[in-house]
Structure formats: C-alpha cells, structure tokens
Design a protein around this motif. Structure first.
Motif, PDB file in Angstrom:
ATOM      1  N   ASN A  29      36.523  38.245  33.901  1.00  0.00           N
ATOM      2  CA  ASN A  29      37.133  38.277  35.227  1.00  0.00           C
ATOM      3  C   ASN A  29      38.445  37.511  35.273  1.00  0.00           C
ATOM      4  OD1 ASN A  29      35.057  39.805  36.267  1.00  0.00           O
ATOM      5  ND2 ASN A  29      33.879  38.021  36.901  1.00  0.00           N
TER       6      ASN A  29
ATOM      7  N   ASN B 105      44.204  38.215  32.529  1.00  0.00           N
ATOM      8  CA  ASN B 105      45.399  38.671  33.227  1.00  0.00           C
ATOM      9  C   ASN B 105      46.099  39.670  32.317  1.00  0.00           C
ATOM     10  OD1 ASN B 105      47.551  39.024  34.878  1.00  0.00           O
ATOM     11  ND2 ASN B 105      48.440  37.014  34.539  1.00  0.00           N
TER      12      ASN B 105
ATOM     13  N   ASN C  75      48.731  42.640  31.805  1.00  0.00           N
ATOM     14  CA  ASN C  75      49.896  43.320  32.355  1.00  0.00           C
ATOM     15  C   ASN C  75      49.846  44.783  31.954  1.00  0.00           C
ATOM     16  OD1 ASN C  75      50.848  40.990  33.502  1.00  0.00           O
ATOM     17  ND2 ASN C  75      52.229  40.507  31.837  1.00  0.00           N
TER      18      ASN C  75
ATOM     19  N   ASN D  20      52.547  42.707  35.940  1.00  0.00           N
ATOM     20  CA  ASN D  20      51.176  42.734  36.415  1.00  0.00           C
ATOM     21  C   ASN D  20      51.103  43.802  37.515  1.00  0.00           C
ATOM     22  OD1 ASN D  20      48.561  42.244  37.082  1.00  0.00           O
ATOM     23  ND2 ASN D  20      48.913  40.215  37.921  1.00  0.00           N
ATOM     24  N   THR D  21      50.521  44.938  37.198  1.00  0.00           N
ATOM     25  CA  THR D  21      50.411  46.041  38.149  1.00  0.00           C
ATOM     26  C   THR D  21      48.959  46.444  38.291  1.00  0.00           C
ATOM     27  OG1 THR D  21      50.764  47.675  36.391  1.00  0.00           O
ATOM     28  CG2 THR D  21      52.717  46.941  37.598  1.00  0.00           C
ATOM     29  N   ASN D  22      48.669  47.243  39.297  1.00  0.00           N
ATOM     30  CA  ASN D  22      47.297  47.700  39.539  1.00  0.00           C
ATOM     31  C   ASN D  22      46.903  48.885  38.671  1.00  0.00           C
ATOM     32  OD1 ASN D  22      46.888  45.773  41.516  1.00  0.00           O
ATOM     33  ND2 ASN D  22      47.661  47.092  43.138  1.00  0.00           N
ATOM     34  N   ARG D  23      47.878  49.498  38.040  1.00  0.00           N
ATOM     35  CA  ARG D  23      47.605  50.655  37.177  1.00  0.00           C
ATOM     36  C   ARG D  23      48.644  50.690  36.069  1.00  0.00           C
ATOM     37  NH1 ARG D  23      51.163  54.973  38.717  1.00  0.00           N
ATOM     38  NH2 ARG D  23      52.367  54.347  40.525  1.00  0.00           N
TER      39      ARG D  23
END
Length: 60
Positions: free
Chosen positions: A6, A9, A11, A28-31
């Motif tokens: 969890n 991090n 990217n 750092n993106t969601n997809r």
C-alpha cells in the motif's frame, strides 16, 4: 493486502522528448500515460525552435 504494498509510490506517467525520445521525467498519475515535450538538450531545443512549435506538452 500487505501494508508495504500500500505504501508503494509508482509513477505511471512519463514525459518523453519528441525529438530524441529520451525520458525527461516521470509523473505520479492515476493511469499509464505518455506526455511528449522537449528535453533540455541544445540540439532538441534548436530543432524545436526551428520548427516554430510551442513547447507545451501534449498527451497521447
């Protein structure tokens, strides 16, 4: 799920130079996403200026 998983991090975004294809930065993106921009190499900046194109990045 494991707590250490969890806290990762990762990217998933990347900025690629559209002239030499070198990796400029990760984001750092969601997809997973690829952005194209211009790196700091003098040759790429010169080429970009000669094409008279704004340096703004665009997503693919």
């Amino acid at each position: 799920m494991n707590d250490s998983m969890n806290n990762l991090n990762v990217n998933m975004g990347v900025i690629i130079c559209k002239h030499c294809n070198s990796q400029v930065e990760t984001l750092n993106t969601n997809r997973m996403v690829v952005y194209y921009g211009v790196c700091d190499q003098p040759e790429c900046r010169q080429l970009h200026r000669s094409l008279d194109v704004p340096i703004n990045m665009y997503a693919e």
